[in-house]
Design a protein around this motif. Sequence first.
Motif, short mmCIF file in Angstrom:
data_model
loop_
_atom_site.label_atom_id
_atom_site.label_comp_id
_atom_site.label_asym_id
_atom_site.label_seq_id
_atom_site.Cartn_x
_atom_site.Cartn_y
_atom_site.Cartn_z
N ILE A 72 0.87 -1.18 0.00
CA ILE A 72 0.00 0.00 0.00
C ILE A 72 0.90 1.23 0.00
CG2 ILE A 72 -1.77 1.29 1.24
CD1 ILE A 72 -2.73 -1.37 2.41
N ASN A 73 0.95 1.89 -1.13
CA ASN A 73 1.88 3.00 -1.33
C ASN A 73 1.29 4.34 -0.92
OD1 ASN A 73 3.03 5.16 -3.61
ND2 ASN A 73 4.61 3.77 -2.79
N ARG A 74 -0.04 4.43 -0.97
CA ARG A 74 -0.72 5.71 -0.67
C ARG A 74 -2.16 5.42 -0.30
NH1 ARG A 74 -2.33 10.12 -5.29
NH2 ARG A 74 -3.02 11.82 -3.93
N ILE A 75 -2.72 6.20 0.63
CA ILE A 75 -4.12 6.08 1.03
C ILE A 75 -4.76 7.46 0.96
CG2 ILE A 75 -5.74 5.43 2.86
CD1 ILE A 75 -3.59 3.54 3.95
N LEU B 50 -1.81 0.64 -4.86
CA LEU B 50 -1.07 -0.60 -4.65
C LEU B 50 0.06 -0.74 -5.66
CD1 LEU B 50 -4.22 -2.90 -4.28
CD2 LEU B 50 -3.05 -1.60 -2.48
N THR B 51 1.26 -0.93 -5.16
CA THR B 51 2.42 -1.13 -6.04
C THR B 51 3.04 -2.50 -5.77
OG1 THR B 51 3.88 -0.05 -4.44
CG2 THR B 51 2.94 1.33 -6.19
N PRO B 52 3.56 -3.18 -6.80
CA PRO B 52 4.08 -4.54 -6.60
C PRO B 52 5.37 -4.54 -5.79
CG PRO B 52 4.54 -3.79 -8.83
CD PRO B 52 3.67 -2.74 -8.20
N LYS B 53 5.45 -5.46 -4.82
CA LYS B 53 6.64 -5.55 -3.98
C LYS B 53 7.88 -5.91 -4.79
CE LYS B 53 8.37 -7.83 0.21
NZ LYS B 53 8.07 -8.84 1.27
N ASN C 272 -2.53 2.70 -15.41
CA ASN C 272 -1.19 3.27 -15.58
C ASN C 272 -0.21 2.18 -15.18
OD1 ASN C 272 0.11 3.91 -12.72
ND2 ASN C 272 -2.11 4.20 -12.59
N GLU C 273 1.03 2.33 -15.53
CA GLU C 273 2.00 1.25 -15.34
C GLU C 273 2.63 1.22 -13.95
OE1 GLU C 273 4.82 1.63 -18.49
OE2 GLU C 273 3.44 0.85 -20.01
N LYS C 274 2.25 2.16 -13.06
CA LYS C 274 2.92 2.25 -11.76
C LYS C 274 2.14 1.61 -10.62
CE LYS C 274 5.40 6.53 -12.91
NZ LYS C 274 5.63 7.95 -12.51
N TYR C 275 0.80 1.68 -10.66
CA TYR C 275 0.02 1.21 -9.52
C TYR C 275 -1.38 0.81 -9.95
CZ TYR C 275 -2.02 5.91 -9.80
OH TYR C 275 -2.63 7.05 -10.25
N TYR C 276 -2.04 0.04 -9.06
CA TYR C 276 -3.47 -0.19 -9.15
C TYR C 276 -4.15 0.65 -8.05
CZ TYR C 276 -2.51 -4.43 -11.91
OH TYR C 276 -2.10 -5.32 -12.86
N ASP D 19 1.96 -1.19 4.49
CA ASP D 19 1.44 -2.54 4.73
C ASP D 19 1.35 -3.31 3.42
OD1 ASP D 19 1.24 -2.05 7.41
OD2 ASP D 19 -0.93 -1.74 7.43
N GLN D 20 1.32 -4.65 3.55
CA GLN D 20 1.29 -5.52 2.37
C GLN D 20 -0.04 -6.28 2.30
OE1 GLN D 20 4.72 -8.11 2.32
NE2 GLN D 20 6.16 -6.42 2.64
N ILE D 21 -0.50 -6.54 1.06
CA ILE D 21 -1.65 -7.40 0.85
C ILE D 21 -1.37 -8.26 -0.39
CG2 ILE D 21 -3.37 -5.90 1.92
CD1 ILE D 21 -4.22 -4.99 -0.84
N GLU D 22 -2.09 -9.36 -0.49
CA GLU D 22 -1.96 -10.25 -1.65
C GLU D 22 -3.00 -9.86 -2.71
OE1 GLU D 22 0.59 -12.64 -1.76
OE2 GLU D 22 1.10 -11.36 -0.05
N VAL D 23 -2.59 -9.84 -3.96
CA VAL D 23 -3.44 -9.35 -5.04
C VAL D 23 -3.38 -10.32 -6.22
CG1 VAL D 23 -3.78 -7.45 -6.69
CG2 VAL D 23 -3.04 -6.96 -4.35
N SER D 24 -4.53 -10.54 -6.85
CA SER D 24 -4.58 -11.35 -8.07
C SER D 24 -4.64 -10.43 -9.28
CB SER D 24 -5.79 -12.28 -8.05
OG SER D 24 -6.99 -11.53 -8.17
N ALA D 25 -4.43 -11.00 -10.46
CA ALA D 25 -4.44 -10.20 -11.69
C ALA D 25 -5.84 -9.69 -11.99
CB ALA D 25 -3.93 -11.05 -12.85
N PRO D 26 -5.97 -8.55 -12.68
CA PRO D 26 -7.28 -7.99 -13.01
C PRO D 26 -8.16 -9.00 -13.75
CG PRO D 26 -5.56 -6.41 -13.51
CD PRO D 26 -4.87 -7.69 -13.17
N ALA D 27 -9.47 -8.93 -13.46
CA ALA D 27 -10.41 -9.88 -14.05
C ALA D 27 -11.77 -9.22 -14.19
CB ALA D 27 -10.50 -11.14 -13.18
N GLY D 28 -12.70 -9.94 -14.80
CA GLY D 28 -14.07 -9.48 -14.89
C GLY D 28 -14.53 -9.18 -16.31
#
Length: 397
Positions: free
Chosen positions: A158-161, A173-176, A214-218, A246-255
């Motif tokens: 979590i890079n920003r709230i 959210l940015t990838p670790k 964008n290529e930096k975050y979700y 803080d860290q969280i687990e994320v799956s690839a975009p879907a839907g």
Amino acid sequence: MDNNQLSLIKATVPILKEHGVTLTKHFYQRMFTHNPELKNEFNMGNQANGRQQTALATAVLAYAEHIENPSVLIGALQSIGQKHVSLNITAAQYDIVGSHLIAAIKEVLQDVATEELLEAWTIAYNQLAKIMIDLEAGYYKENREKKGGWNGWRTFIINRIVEESTEIKSFYLTPKDNQPIASYHPGQYLSVKTFVEALGHEQPRQYSLSSAFNEKYYRISVKKENPENLPAGYVSNNLHNKKVGDQIEVSAPAGLFHIGEKPQQPLVLISGGVGITPMMSILEAQAEKENKIVWLHSCRNENVQAFKNEVNHYHENFKNVTAYTFFNELASETKYKKIGFMNLDEIKKDIILPDAKYYVCGPQAFIKAQFESLKKLGVQQDSIFYEEFGPQLLNLN
């Protein structure tokens, strides 16, 4: 499956209509007793409020009704498959589910569940499982081969709230691993997974992506739920308690609820409450295009209205964007800020457009009301698309 087995499946349709939820409740209780590890994969909030049991009962009934030609259910199966891939469901888990489903049929129907019937349903389930496994294998392959894509869970930071309203926070959210992330269509969602201390295990949830890619975050934007709505709000409230870093687990975009890559037609975006999130992704991605966009949003008051500054910016600075907001509570009404429930008939001149596509997201009752309103205004059903949060219970198209 032979004709006798098809007939046996069809003969269970009246039973499923009357006792389907009883069957699925027993099925889930049985499965979680014997395989408690699956509590990490299933939304236990939807177990507590009964939505998952009802959704499964509806799906089983639909499959039985169309057992001779299950291909007519492909739209629903694709939506379920997208959800399964976002949750990293495996082929082996279909075997677990199947064994408990057949056992539940035997235990609930008792004398009615003859060996012939159980054999027919075993074949029917395996047929459906193969359809789903093959479908999901294609989605997994697409995610794996896509630039920045991945399968399973990936750690993000979590890079920003940002507080968007008194109820909604946005999480950037940015990838670790600092590697590229996958692109997505405006309107799609992410699954996130985090440990919930009150439950003692991990829980996954789906949240719509709320910004253009964008290529930096979700970015996801999450509504905090009231305590009385728990356990449905466990994960959302857990996220609201998290901090930058803080860290969280994320799956690839879907839907499947999205506008595609290059929509040319007018778009009418209709949202209620936190259903605003996928619409923000669409608005940000499309505002600079030439196609007409009409934004319609409904919420209780201006304090809980998220993204008000962003929406006003597009409304005031982009000639192709018109934005209306409906408030239950509002000091004074203007042309574009209305008091009361959303009334599409009142603004039909702005929303009934040639070749327009209509996207609706929000609570179940809200979706149904707007769907019916659009039909009364002459909009064809195949031009209306909706996203229902949680298990799919609506079948409007």
